[in-house]
Write a protein that holds these residues in place. Structure first.
Motif, PDB file in Angstrom:
ATOM      1  N   GLN A   1       7.480 -10.342  10.733  1.00  8.82           N
ATOM      2  CA  GLN A   1       6.816  -9.880  11.951  1.00  8.82           C
ATOM      3  C   GLN A   1       5.713  -8.910  11.554  1.00  8.82           C
ATOM      4  O   GLN A   1       5.763  -8.272  10.498  1.00  8.82           O
ATOM      5  CB  GLN A   1       7.803  -9.166  12.886  1.00  8.82           C
ATOM      6  CG  GLN A   1       8.957 -10.038  13.353  1.00  8.82           C
ATOM      7  CD  GLN A   1       9.840  -9.269  14.322  1.00  8.82           C
ATOM      8  OE1 GLN A   1       9.431  -8.979  15.429  1.00  8.82           O
ATOM      9  NE2 GLN A   1      11.049  -8.946  13.891  1.00  8.82           N
ATOM     10  N   TRP A   2       4.705  -8.777  12.477  1.00 12.83           N
ATOM     11  CA  TRP A   2       3.646  -7.794  12.256  1.00 12.83           C
ATOM     12  C   TRP A   2       4.181  -6.419  12.612  1.00 12.83           C
ATOM     13  O   TRP A   2       4.558  -6.174  13.752  1.00 12.83           O
ATOM     14  CB  TRP A   2       2.416  -8.126  13.099  1.00 12.83           C
ATOM     15  CG  TRP A   2       1.611  -9.260  12.537  1.00 12.83           C
ATOM     16  CD1 TRP A   2       1.714 -10.563  12.844  1.00 12.83           C
ATOM     17  CD2 TRP A   2       0.596  -9.141  11.536  1.00 12.83           C
ATOM     18  NE1 TRP A   2       0.825 -11.314  12.103  1.00 12.83           N
ATOM     19  CE2 TRP A   2       0.121 -10.453  11.291  1.00 12.83           C
ATOM     20  CE3 TRP A   2       0.040  -8.077  10.827  1.00 12.83           C
ATOM     21  CZ2 TRP A   2      -0.884 -10.727  10.367  1.00 12.83           C
ATOM     22  CZ3 TRP A   2      -0.972  -8.341   9.917  1.00 12.83           C
ATOM     23  CH2 TRP A   2      -1.417  -9.655   9.685  1.00 12.83           C
ATOM     24  N   THR A   3       4.220  -5.540  11.620  1.00 13.85           N
ATOM     25  CA  THR A   3       4.797  -4.220  11.819  1.00 13.85           C
ATOM     26  C   THR A   3       3.917  -3.163  11.175  1.00 13.85           C
ATOM     27  O   THR A   3       3.035  -3.452  10.363  1.00 13.85           O
ATOM     28  CB  THR A   3       6.207  -4.126  11.198  1.00 13.85           C
ATOM     29  OG1 THR A   3       6.118  -4.434   9.781  1.00 13.85           O
ATOM     30  CG2 THR A   3       7.165  -5.078  11.877  1.00 13.85           C
ATOM     31  N   ILE A   4       4.180  -1.893  11.560  1.00 11.90           N
ATOM     32  CA  ILE A   4       3.564  -0.717  10.943  1.00 11.90           C
ATOM     33  C   ILE A   4       4.658  -0.005  10.158  1.00 11.90           C
ATOM     34  O   ILE A   4       5.745   0.240  10.681  1.00 11.90           O
ATOM     35  CB  ILE A   4       2.958   0.211  12.007  1.00 11.90           C
ATOM     36  CG1 ILE A   4       1.842  -0.510  12.750  1.00 11.90           C
ATOM     37  CG2 ILE A   4       2.437   1.496  11.388  1.00 11.90           C
ATOM     38  CD1 ILE A   4       1.279   0.293  13.914  1.00 11.90           C
ATOM     39  N   GLN A   5       4.366   0.323   8.889  1.00 11.40           N
ATOM     40  CA  GLN A   5       5.374   0.890   7.994  1.00 11.40           C
ATOM     41  C   GLN A   5       5.304   2.418   8.020  1.00 11.40           C
ATOM     42  O   GLN A   5       4.271   3.005   7.696  1.00 11.40           O
ATOM     43  CB  GLN A   5       5.149   0.392   6.557  1.00 11.40           C
ATOM     44  CG  GLN A   5       4.942  -1.109   6.431  1.00 11.40           C
ATOM     45  CD  GLN A   5       6.175  -1.894   6.836  1.00 11.40           C
ATOM     46  OE1 GLN A   5       7.284  -1.427   6.679  1.00 11.40           O
ATOM     47  NE2 GLN A   5       5.967  -3.097   7.354  1.00 11.40           N
ATOM     48  N   PHE A   6       6.392   3.067   8.454  1.00 10.48           N
ATOM     49  CA  PHE A   6       6.543   4.520   8.365  1.00 10.48           C
ATOM     50  C   PHE A   6       7.404   4.797   7.119  1.00 10.48           C
ATOM     51  O   PHE A   6       8.577   4.420   7.084  1.00 10.48           O
ATOM     52  CB  PHE A   6       7.224   5.080   9.611  1.00 10.48           C
ATOM     53  CG  PHE A   6       6.319   5.174  10.793  1.00 10.48           C
ATOM     54  CD1 PHE A   6       5.907   4.025  11.464  1.00 10.48           C
ATOM     55  CD2 PHE A   6       5.860   6.409  11.243  1.00 10.48           C
ATOM     56  CE1 PHE A   6       5.078   4.118  12.567  1.00 10.48           C
ATOM     57  CE2 PHE A   6       5.029   6.501  12.338  1.00 10.48           C
ATOM     58  CZ  PHE A   6       4.629   5.348  12.996  1.00 10.48           C
TER      59      PHE A   6
ATOM     60  N   GLU B   1       0.820  -1.213   0.000  1.00  7.71           N
ATOM     61  CA  GLU B   1       0.000   0.000   0.000  1.00  7.71           C
ATOM     62  C   GLU B   1       0.854   1.264   0.000  1.00  7.71           C
ATOM     63  O   GLU B   1       0.578   2.218  -0.739  1.00  7.71           O
ATOM     64  CB  GLU B   1      -0.929  -0.004   1.212  1.00  7.71           C
ATOM     65  CG  GLU B   1      -1.850   1.197   1.270  1.00  7.71           C
ATOM     66  CD  GLU B   1      -2.680   1.227   2.542  1.00  7.71           C
ATOM     67  OE1 GLU B   1      -2.324   0.496   3.465  1.00  7.71           O
ATOM     68  OE2 GLU B   1      -3.655   1.991   2.594  1.00  7.71           O
ATOM     69  N   HIS B   2       1.912   1.267   0.819  1.00  8.56           N
ATOM     70  CA  HIS B   2       2.710   2.487   0.937  1.00  8.56           C
ATOM     71  C   HIS B   2       3.432   2.801  -0.372  1.00  8.56           C
ATOM     72  O   HIS B   2       3.591   3.956  -0.749  1.00  8.56           O
ATOM     73  CB  HIS B   2       3.704   2.371   2.099  1.00  8.56           C
ATOM     74  CG  HIS B   2       4.559   1.128   2.062  1.00  8.56           C
ATOM     75  ND1 HIS B   2       5.643   0.980   1.238  1.00  8.56           N
ATOM     76  CD2 HIS B   2       4.445  -0.032   2.772  1.00  8.56           C
ATOM     77  CE1 HIS B   2       6.188  -0.200   1.427  1.00  8.56           C
ATOM     78  NE2 HIS B   2       5.488  -0.851   2.355  1.00  8.56           N
ATOM     79  N   PHE B   3       3.886   1.764  -1.117  1.00 11.17           N
ATOM     80  CA  PHE B   3       4.549   2.003  -2.393  1.00 11.17           C
ATOM     81  C   PHE B   3       3.569   2.597  -3.395  1.00 11.17           C
ATOM     82  O   PHE B   3       3.879   3.562  -4.114  1.00 11.17           O
ATOM     83  CB  PHE B   3       5.141   0.683  -2.921  1.00 11.17           C
ATOM     84  CG  PHE B   3       5.887   0.850  -4.223  1.00 11.17           C
ATOM     85  CD1 PHE B   3       5.264   0.603  -5.447  1.00 11.17           C
ATOM     86  CD2 PHE B   3       7.208   1.280  -4.235  1.00 11.17           C
ATOM     87  CE1 PHE B   3       5.950   0.762  -6.625  1.00 11.17           C
ATOM     88  CE2 PHE B   3       7.892   1.441  -5.429  1.00 11.17           C
ATOM     89  CZ  PHE B   3       7.268   1.180  -6.628  1.00 11.17           C
TER      90      PHE B   3
ATOM     91  N   GLU C   1       5.275  13.242   1.527  1.00 13.71           N
ATOM     92  CA  GLU C   1       4.435  13.146   2.724  1.00 13.71           C
ATOM     93  C   GLU C   1       4.745  11.838   3.446  1.00 13.71           C
ATOM     94  O   GLU C   1       5.079  10.835   2.821  1.00 13.71           O
ATOM     95  CB  GLU C   1       2.951  13.174   2.354  1.00 13.71           C
ATOM     96  CG  GLU C   1       2.496  14.470   1.718  1.00 13.71           C
ATOM     97  CD  GLU C   1       1.023  14.428   1.329  1.00 13.71           C
ATOM     98  OE1 GLU C   1       0.554  15.385   0.716  1.00 13.71           O
ATOM     99  OE2 GLU C   1       0.356  13.410   1.644  1.00 13.71           O
ATOM    100  N   LEU C   2       4.594  11.897   4.756  1.00 18.11           N
ATOM    101  CA  LEU C   2       4.745  10.681   5.568  1.00 18.11           C
ATOM    102  C   LEU C   2       3.504   9.809   5.399  1.00 18.11           C
ATOM    103  O   LEU C   2       2.383  10.308   5.379  1.00 18.11           O
ATOM    104  CB  LEU C   2       4.921  11.031   7.052  1.00 18.11           C
ATOM    105  CG  LEU C   2       4.969   9.846   8.008  1.00 18.11           C
ATOM    106  CD1 LEU C   2       6.270   9.067   7.835  1.00 18.11           C
ATOM    107  CD2 LEU C   2       4.822  10.315   9.465  1.00 18.11           C
ATOM    108  N   PHE C   3       3.716   8.491   5.268  1.00 18.62           N
ATOM    109  CA  PHE C   3       2.598   7.550   5.194  1.00 18.62           C
ATOM    110  C   PHE C   3       2.810   6.479   6.260  1.00 18.62           C
ATOM    111  O   PHE C   3       3.919   5.956   6.410  1.00 18.62           O
ATOM    112  CB  PHE C   3       2.527   6.899   3.808  1.00 18.62           C
ATOM    113  CG  PHE C   3       1.394   5.898   3.682  1.00 18.62           C
ATOM    114  CD1 PHE C   3       1.623   4.532   3.845  1.00 18.62           C
ATOM    115  CD2 PHE C   3       0.105   6.329   3.436  1.00 18.62           C
ATOM    116  CE1 PHE C   3       0.583   3.631   3.748  1.00 18.62           C
ATOM    117  CE2 PHE C   3      -0.943   5.426   3.331  1.00 18.62           C
ATOM    118  CZ  PHE C   3      -0.694   4.063   3.492  1.00 18.62           C
ATOM    119  N   VAL C   4       1.749   6.189   7.010  1.00 16.00           N
ATOM    120  CA  VAL C   4       1.788   5.155   8.040  1.00 16.00           C
ATOM    121  C   VAL C   4       0.779   4.088   7.651  1.00 16.00           C
ATOM    122  O   VAL C   4      -0.408   4.365   7.496  1.00 16.00           O
ATOM    123  CB  VAL C   4       1.463   5.724   9.433  1.00 16.00           C
ATOM    124  CG1 VAL C   4       1.534   4.618  10.472  1.00 16.00           C
ATOM    125  CG2 VAL C   4       2.415   6.845   9.793  1.00 16.00           C
ATOM    126  N   SER C   5       1.253   2.858   7.491  1.00 13.91           N
ATOM    127  CA  SER C   5       0.382   1.782   7.038  1.00 13.91           C
ATOM    128  C   SER C   5      -0.354   1.143   8.197  1.00 13.91           C
ATOM    129  O   SER C   5      -0.060   1.373   9.361  1.00 13.91           O
ATOM    130  CB  SER C   5       1.222   0.711   6.323  1.00 13.91           C
ATOM    131  OG  SER C   5       1.968  -0.034   7.269  1.00 13.91           O
TER     132      SER C   5
END
Length: 751
Positions: free
Chosen positions: A153-158, A127-129, A139-143
């Protein structure tokens, strides 16, 4: 029909109905007020909590965003050094819960990752790509939480986009942050019962949840209040939760500078729990009060009817009174107590029950002359008091206890009570009374009293023992506190000594490393100076022979001299070499002062001159002083003393730095010395802000400081005080707020 007998009960019923209506109206008004206060209180708590969480999340996201931008800059400008830079920050990234730093190229393949064993996997479907490639803005994107293909691992992409020199999309930098990292920020708050916090993007995707992010991330809040850009920064609404269906009061707060909103939800049943409990309580109390008023009304009506019946029963009562007296006589003759009755107008008209013979052990015929013979067998110590009561002149009841002596000499305790009887006019006509043998009770009381006395004595003895033990414990506690304080001071001094030893070792090493190049540079400059003097002599000789040259050569030499400004060059060359020699001498002096200041490894007392130590210390801290104050030296040429120079240099450094820091703009620091037959002294005075009287007695306490947080440890003066004490000296201080402070260090010439 007599209607007047029903008027009063009707009035009572009307008053009851009115009071009941007022009571229940007040209860319902109070309940409504309580419900409004509960909702208002919940609104205030939610508002404060949402604002606090939003500020915290904003700071956290901003920190990660700045970190992402810094690493992106390093990738763009120092790509070859980027892997080493990431590895150097590995421990810091781990503390920030960043498990991966990745670079995705413009074609969507992974171009770099700090995860061992990574491969150039295709991430173009992430999604972030897609978002960064489509937007084309920085702009910053947080998934939402995703399962990493590299980290597993389950992570959040900054993430932020990477642009090339032509401002074209060149890829994405990715920081993979563990999902619990944002949740921990939510869980540090004391949420209380029934409170949840969510952090959602403006598109409705939940990225953090205080309870169950796995379930919450599957729910979209799209279209909810607080996610539209044209809505206020903060607001409130009430609805059922999209996650668990619970009715909640929500308070939202948008995160400053980022497309996120914090939602604080409070369970409505929990908010109204106290209201519901009070409602039940008020209903119960209202019902009880209503029942009580009803009972009072019925009681008053009944009493009213009883008063009417009393008039009818009065005659009947008079008839039954005689029968009652007869029954009382029969009872008096059978109870285990003496009942007596006497007419105050006819003292010979009296009655004493037969129990007298059993209790007094005397014939009842002895009382034919009146009640006074009752006191003849009373113990001598109690007789006058009993006779005074039997005069029957008191208008109030009397009660007494006294002792009687039986014919066999045994003593018994008697409890007696008498009270007057009045006629309808309120006049006392007779007295009646009782007298009962209470010997068994008195003996039990005496035994109990002795037991209580013994118990109180034991308690007092035990209390004394406990107080003594407590005093001993308090003394031991004070001793332990004093030992702990001394241990802390020793530890601080040890740390300072180790620090000074490290500085000394560093200074010695730096001096050794600097002295070698300074040596050959100084030697070369000396040789260069001699060479230049010889060259100038040669050039002067050439100038003298210049007249013998041809005119063309003379013109060429003149042109070249003018081009290189030969006269200035010959004059300036000597100055440059002289200034270089002066600079090298100053470097050597600074290095020597640094060695003299620290004296690495010195712990033994030696004979040293404090004025030399002051000069070394001034050179070391000169950069701290030169912009704040002018230093005035007033040295008296004091003799050498036996001391540890490095420790005293530390004292002088603390006092000089404190003096400079006390001066706000520009001031003066005066350093004086002096001596007598026994002591020498060093005085450092400043024109700073001074010390307030309330702080004067605390300046030498460990960790006490008036400087802002992060600009002082509060150990400088404490360590200085300890060092001076160990040298057998003292520190004197005088200060005038607004004018300045003077510290005087007094030291003995020798131990």
């Amino acid at each position: 029909m007599n209607t007047s007998r029903f008027a009063k009960p009707v009035y009572m019923l009307a008053a009851f109905l009115l009071a009941t209506a007022v009571l229940w109206a007040a209860i319902f008004a109070l309940l409504q007020s309580t419900q409004r206060e509960a909702m208002q209180r919940a609104t205030t708590v939610g508002q404060n909590l949402a604002r606090t969480v939003a500020e915290t999340e904003s700071a956290s996201i901003q920190s990660l965003d700045l970190l992402v931008q810094h690493f992106r800059k390093e990738w763009i400008h120092h790509r070859d050094e980027f892997p080493a830079m990431v590895e150097w920050h590995r421990e810091f990234l781990a503390r920030s819960s960043v498990v991966q730093v990745g670079i995705i190229s413009a074609d969507g393949r992974l171009a770099f990752s700090n995860v061992q064993g990574w491969t150039p996997v295709d991430l173009s479907d992430r999604e972030h790509f897609k978002v960064h490639k489509a937007r084309g803005t920085d702009e910053l994107f947080v998934s939402a939480p995703v399962l990493g293909r590299v980290t597993k691992q389950w992570t959040i992409q900054f993430t932020r986009p990477i642009f090339d020199e032509r401002k074209q999309f060149a890829g994405v930098i990715v920081f993979s942050v563990l999902s619990p990292a944002l949740e921990r920020l939510l869980k540090v708050f004391d949420l209380g019962e029934g409170v949840i916090i969510s952090l959602a993007r403006f598109d409705g995707q939940i990225v953090a949840h205080s309870r169950d992010i796995a379930q919450a991330s599957k729910v979209s809040l799209a279209g909810s209040h607080g996610l539209l850009s044209d809505e206020p920064e903060a607001g409130e609404f009430q609805r059922k939760s999209y996650i668990d269906g619970t009715m909640r009061l929500y308070r939202y707060q948008k995160v400053t500078a980022y497309p996120f909103t914090v939602f604080v939800g409070q369970d409505v049943p929990v908010i109204l729990a106290q209201y519901n409990r009070l409602r039940t309580l008020y209903f119960v109390v209202g019902a009880l009060v209503t029942a009580l008023m009803l009972a009072i009304m019925l009681l008053l009506i009944g009493r009213y009817r009883k008063n009417e019946e009393a008039q009818r029963n009065k005659v009947k009562f008079q008839e039954e009174l005689h029968q009652s007296d007869e029954r009382c006589r029969l009872i008096a003759e059978t109870i285990d107590a003496v009942f007596w009755s006497a007419d105050i107008f006819d003292r010979c008209s009296f009655y004493v029950s037969p129990a007298y013979a059993r209790i007094w052990k005397r014939d009842i015929s002895s009382l034919e002359s009146g009640l006074h013979p009752l006191a003849e067998s009373v113990h001598e110590a109690d007789r006058q008091r009993v006779l005074a009561d039997l005069e029957l002149k008191k208008e109030i009841p009397f009660e007494h206890e006294y002792r009687i002596v039986h014919p066999d000499g045994s003593v018994h305790w008697i409890w007696g009570r008498g009270f007057p009887v009045r006629n309808d006019a309120g006049q006392i006509t007779r007295y009646v009374g009782l007298a009962k043998d209470v010997t068994a009770r008195k003996l039990a009381e005496e035994k109990l009293s002795r037991f209580n006395d013994e118990l109180e004595q034991r308690v007092e003895e035990r209390t004394t023992e406990l107080q003594a033990a407590n005093a001993a414990l308090l003394d031991e506690k004070e001793l332990h506190e004093a030992l702990i304080k001394k241990l802390e001071e020793a530890q601080n001094q040890l740390l300072q000594s180790e620090k000074m030893a490290s500085i000394g070792q560093l200074a010695a090493g730096v001096a050794h490393e600097i002295n070698n190049p300074i040596g050959f540079v100084s030697s070369n400059l000396g040789a260069l100076q001699r060479y230049s003097q010889d060259m100038l002599k040669l050039l002067q000789t050439y100038e003298q022979a210049e007249g013998s040259l041809t005119s063309e050569v003379q013109e060429e030499l003149a042109r070249l001299k003018h081009q290189i400004d030969f006269d200035y060059l010959r004059e300036d060359l000597g100055k440059l070499l002289g200034e270089s020699q002066d600079g090298l001498q100053r470097v050597k002096r600074i290095v020597q002062d640094l060695k003299d200041f620290s004296h690495a490894g010195d712990s033994e007392r030696v004979w040293a001159n404090l004025e030399n130590g002051l000069e070394s210390t001034l050179n070391v801290v000169w950069n701290e002083i030169k912009y704040k104050a002018m230093v005035i030296r007033e040295y008296a040429g004091i003799p050498d003393i036996e001391c540890i120079p490095s420790q005293l240099n530390q004292v002088f450094m603390n006092l000089l730095v404190n003096a400079a820091q006390a001066i706000k703009d520009k001031g003066q620091i005066t350093v004086r010395t002096g001596s007598d037959d026994v002591n020498v002294w060093v005085e450092i005075a400043d024109t700073g802000s001074g010390i307030s009287p309330e702080n004067m007695n605390r300046i030498f306490d460990p960790f006490f400081t008036t400087k802002p947080v992060g600009q002082g440890t509060g150990l400088g003066l404490s360590l200085s005080y300890s060092i001076v004490q160990k040298h057998g000296g003292r520190i004197e201080v005088s200060s005038v707020p607004g004018e300045g402070t003077t510290f005087r260090v007094v030291l003995p010439l020798s131990r």
